[in-house]
Design an enzyme around this catalytic site. Structure first.
Site, PDB file in Angstrom:
ATOM      1  N   GLU A 113      48.288  52.384  -2.865  1.00  0.00           N
ATOM      2  CA  GLU A 113      47.960  53.708  -2.064  1.00  0.00           C
ATOM      3  C   GLU A 113      49.081  53.865  -0.952  1.00  0.00           C
ATOM      4  OE1 GLU A 113      44.378  54.062  -0.190  1.00  0.00           O
ATOM      5  OE2 GLU A 113      44.163  56.191  -0.554  1.00  0.00           O
ATOM      6  N   CYS A 162      41.758  54.501  -4.718  1.00  0.00           N
ATOM      7  CA  CYS A 162      40.903  53.882  -3.580  1.00  0.00           C
ATOM      8  C   CYS A 162      39.332  54.173  -3.650  1.00  0.00           C
ATOM      9  CB  CYS A 162      41.606  53.996  -2.177  1.00  0.00           C
ATOM     10  SG  CYS A 162      41.141  52.917  -1.003  1.00  0.00           S
ATOM     11  N   LYS A 192      43.771  62.345  -5.356  1.00  0.00           N
ATOM     12  CA  LYS A 192      42.535  61.506  -5.044  1.00  0.00           C
ATOM     13  C   LYS A 192      41.251  62.636  -4.927  1.00  0.00           C
ATOM     14  CE  LYS A 192      40.790  58.383  -1.421  1.00  0.00           C
ATOM     15  NZ  LYS A 192      41.063  57.602  -0.387  1.00  0.00           N
TER      16      LYS A 192
END
Ligand SMILES: O=C(O)CCC(=O)C(=O)O
Length: 276
Positions: free
Chosen positions: A43, A146, A105
């Site tokens: 990330e 994540c 995301k």
């Protein structure tokens, strides 16, 4: 093609975006020379400070690296500028350099753990609104970034749609990493009987956000087959999709699912025993 090699690149990220991108390309070349077919960056591999459009300098460098090494690249994530919005975005490239997927995301990390960490990702970023699967000759792959790994539904949709590998570029902090990073990967793998692979930034104690590291690959039985510590390194794993078939044959969870009960609300209130 039931066997292939993945490489999860755990790199330290510094201030200079161009240095970070150059370092990522160097790691990709190294992983490709070691025989990796799918290579994943962490990330915000290029830095988290300065957004750019996609395509833009960072993703163009990844596209060129995919061509020159003839590999699939899961491009960690970068801050993506799109109009007046910024997304935390992972661009995926195939060996001919085309961008075959772009995952923004979905779940933003807005949390407050008293005495440990306060984070408001949504102050700077907008959430994505799509789940992302890309195809390879080896298997279909589901992508999350994540915090996305915490959401079991997302992983289950990927597995239901036929993904055999779930890839999460990430960067857990020292607040939740030691407790949750490994267990979440193992949960997603065991629940869905798939491979799960993560790539984190390496730990930099000078940074405002200190990463736990420990990039890993977990097999469909829940075993961690490869994991590193907090330092820069490449985590390699040989994926054998017959292991996935074996896990599903031993424990036929999909056949045993009671979708009829989960979807309707057949909750038998009479059978609930309440404390007196
Ligand atoms: O879920 C966590 O504990 C960490 C997530 C995170 O650091 C992120 O999404 O940036």
């Amino acid at each position: 093609m039931s066997k292939f090699k993945v490489a999860m690149i755990q790199m330290a990220v510094r201030k200079s975006k161009s240095d970070n991108v150059a370092k990522a390309v160097k790691f990709i070349t190294e992983a490709s020379s070691a025989g990796a077919h799918i290579i994943t960056l962490p990330e915000f591999f290029n830095s988290s400070d300065e957004a750019e459009p996609i395509p833009g300098p960072s993703t163009q460098a990844l596209s060129a690296a995919a061509i020159s090494n003839s590999v699939y690249i899961v491009g960690g994530s970068i801050p993506e500028q799109d109009g007046n919005k910024i997304f935390n975005t992972c661009a995926v490239f195939c060996p001919t350099g085309e961008m075959i997927a772009k995952h923004r995301k979905i779940h933003l990390f807005d949390i407050d753990i008293p005495g440990k960490i306060t984070f408001e990702e949504s102050e700077d970023f907008s959430p994505g609104d799509k789940l992302t699967i890309f195809k390879t000759p080896y298997c279909d792959v589901g992508v999350g970034i994540c915090y996305d790994i915490r959401f079991a539904e997302m992983a289950q949709i990927y597995a239901d749609r036929g993904c055999k590998l779930l890839v999460y570029p990430g960067e857990f902090s020292m607040a939740t990493g030691p407790k949750h990073w490994e267990v979440l990967q193992r949960l997603r793998a065991v629940d869905n009987q798939v491979y799960v692979a993560t790539a984190s930034r390496a730990r930099n104690t000078q940074s405002g956000y200190v990463a736990w590291g420990h990039s890993s690959v977990v097999d469909p039985w829940g075993d961690v087959i490869s994991m590193t510590d907090e330092k820069e390194s490449i985590v390699y794993a040989d994926i054998d999709l017959t292991k996935l078939e074996t896990a599903r044959w031993i424990l036929p969870l999909k056949q045993h699912r009671r979708q009829d009960l989960y979807l309707s609300s057949s909750l038998n209130m009479d059978k609930i025993i309440r404390p007196q």
